[in-house]
Design an enzyme around this catalytic site. Structure first.
Site, PDB file in Angstrom:
ATOM      1  CE  LYS A  84      -0.616  -0.084   5.056  1.00  0.00           C
ATOM      2  NZ  LYS A  84      -0.092  -1.457   5.267  1.00  0.00           N
ATOM      3  CG  HIS A 213       1.420  -0.900  12.270  1.00  0.00           C
ATOM      4  ND1 HIS A 213       2.060   0.293  12.490  1.00  0.00           N
ATOM      5  CD2 HIS A 213       1.614  -1.187  10.950  1.00  0.00           C
ATOM      6  CE1 HIS A 213       2.616   0.707  11.361  1.00  0.00           C
ATOM      7  NE2 HIS A 213       2.356  -0.174  10.409  1.00  0.00           N
ATOM      8  CB  SER A 216       2.094   4.786   9.646  1.00  0.00           C
ATOM      9  OG  SER A 216       2.791   4.996   8.445  1.00  0.00           O
ATOM     10  N   GLY A 254       5.869   0.903  10.026  1.00  0.00           N
ATOM     11  CA  GLY A 254       6.112   2.192  10.644  1.00  0.00           C
ATOM     12  C   GLY A 254       7.570   2.596  10.678  1.00  0.00           C
ATOM     13  CD  GLU A 287       2.385  -6.522   8.364  1.00  0.00           C
ATOM     14  OE1 GLU A 287       1.786  -7.612   8.326  1.00  0.00           O
ATOM     15  OE2 GLU A 287       1.854  -5.473   8.793  1.00  0.00           O
ATOM     16  N   PRO A 288       7.597  -3.456   6.683  1.00  0.00           N
ATOM     17  CG  PRO A 288       9.737  -3.781   5.809  1.00  0.00           C
ATOM     18  CD  PRO A 288       8.629  -4.490   6.544  1.00  0.00           C
ATOM     19  N   GLY A 289       7.086  -0.391   4.996  1.00  0.00           N
ATOM     20  CA  GLY A 289       6.613   0.237   3.766  1.00  0.00           C
ATOM     21  C   GLY A 289       7.474   1.438   3.452  1.00  0.00           C
ATOM     22  NE  ARG A 290       6.148   6.167   7.271  1.00  0.00           N
ATOM     23  CZ  ARG A 290       5.397   7.101   6.713  1.00  0.00           C
ATOM     24  NH1 ARG A 290       5.929   8.001   5.910  1.00  0.00           N
ATOM     25  NH2 ARG A 290       4.099   7.144   6.953  1.00  0.00           N
ATOM     26  CG  ASP A 331       2.660   9.788   5.295  1.00  0.00           C
ATOM     27  OD1 ASP A 331       2.183   9.080   6.199  1.00  0.00           O
ATOM     28  OD2 ASP A 331       3.847   9.684   4.914  1.00  0.00           O
ATOM     29  CG  ASP A 366      -9.252  22.830  -2.971  1.00  0.00           C
ATOM     30  OD1 ASP A 366      -9.306  23.878  -2.297  1.00  0.00           O
ATOM     31  OD2 ASP A 366      -9.586  21.721  -2.526  1.00  0.00           O
ATOM     32  CE1 TYR A 394       0.983   4.093   3.113  1.00  0.00           C
ATOM     33  CE2 TYR A 394       2.958   4.904   4.205  1.00  0.00           C
ATOM     34  CZ  TYR A 394       2.019   3.912   4.008  1.00  0.00           C
ATOM     35  OH  TYR A 394       2.116   2.747   4.711  1.00  0.00           O
TER      36      TYR A 394
END
Length: 427
Positions: A84, A213, A216, A254, A287-290, A331, A366, A394
């Site tokens: 994600k 978790h 994040s 996170g 579960e590393p993402g960033r 984020d 906007d 993200y």
């Protein structure tokens, strides 16, 4: 005396360049004197008339270095990249070739990973609340591990994927101070754990582990101690209920790169040793993402408009809050940029180093679409560029087409920079 040594693994490079998602695409290998910034300049200069802006650069070297650091600092924790965070196929394929497994939260994410030839047994379906059609899809393709935190989820899994093994997600009791506190939405409370374990057991589903978790975006690493201690209590509760021994501890994501990761790794390793030191069969995953995505991408945006009001300079760029730069809004990212001057108007003022408090707007109508305020920049012109580093987490995954602008980075250029030399001391 110290000497500089450049370490290179040709095997790793060959594996990455041949990885699904990368193979067949142009990867520019950069010599030591060429930085990503230089590479971006060359793209703009060579393709200025037909360049599709905005665009990003993915540095595969960064992924290699981050994986090396992960396996060095957290040798007992298997990474499951959180798709994600950034679903770019070249990123996913590179991580797969480096040995990462994957955390998917939807059918689309599972499909993306499987499309690269990754085995389904390298995927955890880490969404505690899933639609029935997605559960049926997971069963059909052989993704056989998922998370849960409610009795209702047990009922759905029993009906549509009875062979699936479960990981109970718990809510950490401590507030880690992370950017996004996921405990507001997910995680079983301490008092709910016995009921959730018994319900799964009665349903004939096997609970094989515990996940959590801490939040994040670089929370207080000390929170891992409390969360891992709580997970140990769940292991013991399951044992007291006569359930099969659990084997998986999922410490979630996170993580950020840099010194915060070093501190987090120390706390994770210490907590695992303290609470699970005698459990030789334990499998620990994260579960590393960033951690992988954030610093591996650089975004280049073109200035498409300008307005001057006294000393205030206002610029419009072709990406913004509704596109790649949505991380500012969702984020809580604090972004910075580097200007690149290409306009012919600068030729007469190349020595002008004065800076001005500037505002940078995105392309939509906007007013919320404001990227920077009171940001010091030299005076720029239309067709100059602003370059944003650390734009992989993200960002691409969350852009929209609001106002008819498909403003997220359209092209992803692949590069592989030269590794940073390390010091070796000879006596």
């Amino acid at each position: 005396m110290p000497t500089l040594v450049v370490e290179e693994s040709h095997t790793n490079l060959k594996s990455i360049f041949g990885a699904s998602g990368v193979k067949g695409k142009k990867v520019t290998t950069l010599p030591p004197e060429i930085t990503i910034s230089h590479f971006i300049q060359s793209i703009i200069k060579n393709k200025s008339s037909q360049i599709d802006s905005p665009f990003s650069v993915l540095d595969l070297r960064v992924l290699m270095d981050l994986m090396t650091k992960w396996t060095t600092k957290l040798p007992t924790v298997k990474p499951y990249y959180a798709v994600k965070c950034n679903p770019n196929l070249s990123l996913i394929g590179t991580l797969a070739s480096l040995g990462s497994n994957f955390d998917c939260a939807s059918r689309a994410e599972i499909e993306a990973v499987l499309s690269l030839g990754v085995s389904p047994d390298r995927i955890i379906y880490a969404n505690p609340c899933k639609s029935e059609s997605h559960i049926k899809y997971a069963a059909n393709v052989g993704v056989n591990i998922t998370t849960y935190d409610s009795v209702g989820e047990i009922d759905k899994i029993k009906k549509w994927h009875p062979k699936c093994e479960l990981v109970l997600r718990i809510k950490p009791q401590e507030d880690s101070g992370a950017r996004s506190c996921l405990g507001l939405k997910y995680g079983a409370l301490v008092e709910e754990v016995p009921e959730l374990l018994k319900a799964a057991d009665v349903a004939g589903l096997k609970v094989i582990g515990v996940s959590f978790h801490i939040g994040s975006g670089g929370g207080n690493a000390m929170a891992y101690h409390g969360a891992i201690a709580l997970a140990k209590n769940v292991f013991e509760t399951a044992s007291l209920l006569g359930m099969p021994k659990m084997k998986i501890l999922n410490i979630g994501g996170g993580f950020t790169s840099g010194t915060k990761f070093d501190v987090a790794a120390l706390n994770v390793n210490d907590a695992i040793k303290t609470y699970f030191g005698n459990d030789e069969d334990l499998v620990v995953i994260g579960e590393p993402g960033r951690y992988f995505a954030e610093t591996s991408f650089t975004l280049a945006t073109k200035i498409i408009g300008k307005r001057v009001r006294g000393e205030l300079k206002e610029y419009w760029i072709d990406d913004g809050i509704y596109g790649t730069l949505n991380n500012i809004m969702f984020d809580f990212a604090i972004v910075s940029c580097t200007p690149m001057r290409f306009s012919s108007k600068h030729e007469k003022n190349v020595r002008d180093t004065k800076s001005y408090a500037s505002t940078v707007f995105g392309p939509t109508c906007d007013s919320v679409d404001t990227v920077l305020k009171e940001y010091e920049l030299p005076e720029l012109e239309v067709n100059d560029w602003l370059v944003f580093q650390n734009m992989g987490a993200y960002t691409l995954s969350s852009g929209t087409n609001f106002n008819g602008f498909s403003s997220s980075a359209k092209n992803i250029y692949l590069a592989c920079s030269t590794p940073v030399p390390r010091e070796e001391t000879n006596f």
